[in-house]
Design an enzyme around this catalytic site. Structure first.
Site, PDB file in Angstrom:
ATOM      1  CD  GLU A 225     -14.683 -26.245  11.222  1.00 48.00           C
ATOM      2  OE1 GLU A 225     -14.828 -27.475  11.153  1.00 48.00           O
ATOM      3  OE2 GLU A 225     -15.600 -25.443  11.468  1.00 48.00           O
TER       4      GLU A 225
ATOM      5  CE  LYS B 236     -17.567  -2.364 -10.248  1.00 49.42           C
ATOM      6  NZ  LYS B 236     -16.394  -1.913 -11.054  1.00 49.42           N
TER       7      LYS B 236
END
Length: 395
Positions: free
Chosen positions: A265, A358
């Site tokens: 979607e 990170k």
């Protein structure tokens, strides 16, 4: 001429033993759409059958038929693109003769292509200029529109893995066209005929302007694959069986797609791929190599949920959750509690898990739930406790 299947096999062996011959990695016969003004422009190539690292006997017959019809064959180059002629078809029919009676349905599809071409009615309006036979001997940067299409077919049919083919320079080999359904039209032709078309009420309803056609213009997907709006999937995308592409904010670019049943979607940009059982939520964006990923293609693992309007620019592992609206880029700083570190180490024993990481550090790390602390605005990660599971009835 081959009268029996043994004759055919011997003929193939004889051809393949000759010094000029080389097995192609891919080949096929295509119908081509030429420019309305410039006939040298190839606007589209439609392959009914694409062969990829297979059917070398048929390849030998086609190459030999070209050679016997007067075409100079140079297999030292990466590709060969030739128009066909009556002599070529005649030589192919002579060689394929033992298989013609049984070439139906799923059997001997290359023979079916040759038989169909040879039996086209004279008044069909089609000539040899409408058809090309294309061979790819090396996976180099494509040199023609026909070989670009051959590679896009190979990806969309799942005959080669995503990101495995050399598509360098492909854009430059394709023409930007107006598309009316599956028919490409030169923009210059439209400009030249604009007055007449509009005054006569024949100006076409243009679906799009692009170098690439739509996926459904060339590919019949698996029975349990659903694409609710044809504009949402670009040709060259790859959709595994069971994938559902909803309308609205969804989109799948070329050389991108799914590796199993996936609910889509959101947007899967070029070179991104999504693992089986995952859900790309409404408006979620998986970035492409030119849009925030440091040039590294993004891979989303299996059974992972990308929440609505989230943004992913780095790899996400299996069984992960990215909350709605959360952005994870390669350089995004993510905080983990000591408890989260220990829990993630338990299921990822070979990964270094720290209290500050990170986005790029989560490559291959599974079972992570990415969230934003609503008080501090800090992006945090923890052990996911929710199972991502698609509805089997829908996939």
């Amino acid at each position: 001429m081959a009268y029996t299947k043994d004759d055919f096999k011997q003929l193939v062996t004889d051809i393949q033993s000759q010094s000029w011959y080389k097995n192609p990695i891919g080949f096929g016969i295509a119908r081509v759409d030429r420019g309305q003004l410039n006939k040298e422009k190839i606007l589209q190539a439609t392959f009914p059958i694409v062969n990829w690292e297979e059917n070398f006997g048929s390849a030998a017959i086609l190459l030999n038929a070209l050679k016997e019809s007067g075409v100079e064959i140079d297999t030292s180059k990466s590709e060969l693109v030739c128009e066909i002629n009556d002599k070529f078809l005649e030589k192919c029919i002579e060689s394929f003769r033992p298989y013609i009676p049984e070439a139906k349905g799923d059997e001997h599809k290359n023979v079916q292509v040759i038989s169909t071409l040879a039996s086209l009615p004279i008044d069909s309006g089609l000539t040899s200029e409408n058809f090309k036979v294309v061979f790819l001997f090396e996976d180099d940067a494509p040199q023609s529109a026909e070989t670009v299409y051959l590679k896009l077919y190979t990806l969309s049919l799942g005959k080669a893995k995503l990101r495995s083919l050399n598509l360098n320079g492909a854009f430059g080999k394709l023409e930007n066209c107006a598309w009316i359904g599956n028919q490409p039209i030169e923009l210059d032709w439209l400009r030249q005929n604009e007055i007449t078309l509009k005054l006569s009420g024949k100006y076409p309803t243009i679906d799009m302007i692009d170098k690439f056609p739509r996926f459904l213009g060339h590919v019949i997907p698996a029975d349990n694959t659903r694409i609710l709006e044809s504009s949402k999937v670009r040709f060259g995308a790859q959709l595994a069986a069971g994938t559902t592409v909803m309308p609205g904010a969804s989109y799948i670019n070329f050389n991108a797609g799914t590796e199993g049943a996936v609910m889509v979607e959101g947007r899967i940009s070029s070179s991104a791929k999504v693992g089986a059982g995952s859900d790309v939520g409404g408006g979620a964006s998986i970035l492409g190599v030119l849009s925030g990923t440091d040039g590294v293609p993004v891979t989303i693992g299996e059974n992972t949920l990308l929440g609505a309007n989230s943004c992913t620019g780095t790899a996400i592992g299996d069984s992960c959750i990215l909350d709605a609206g959360v952005t994870i880029l390669p350089g995004t700083k993510i905080s983990l509690s000591e408890k989260a570190v220990e829990q993630l180490k338990e299921i990822n024993p070979n990964k270094e898990i720290k209290t500050v990481m990170k986005g790029m550090d989560f490559l291959g790390v599974n079972g992570v739930h990415f969230r934003v602390n609503s008080t501090t605005g800090q992006t945090v990660a923890m052990r996911s406790t929710r199972e991502v599971k698609l509805n089997k009835d829908l996939h």
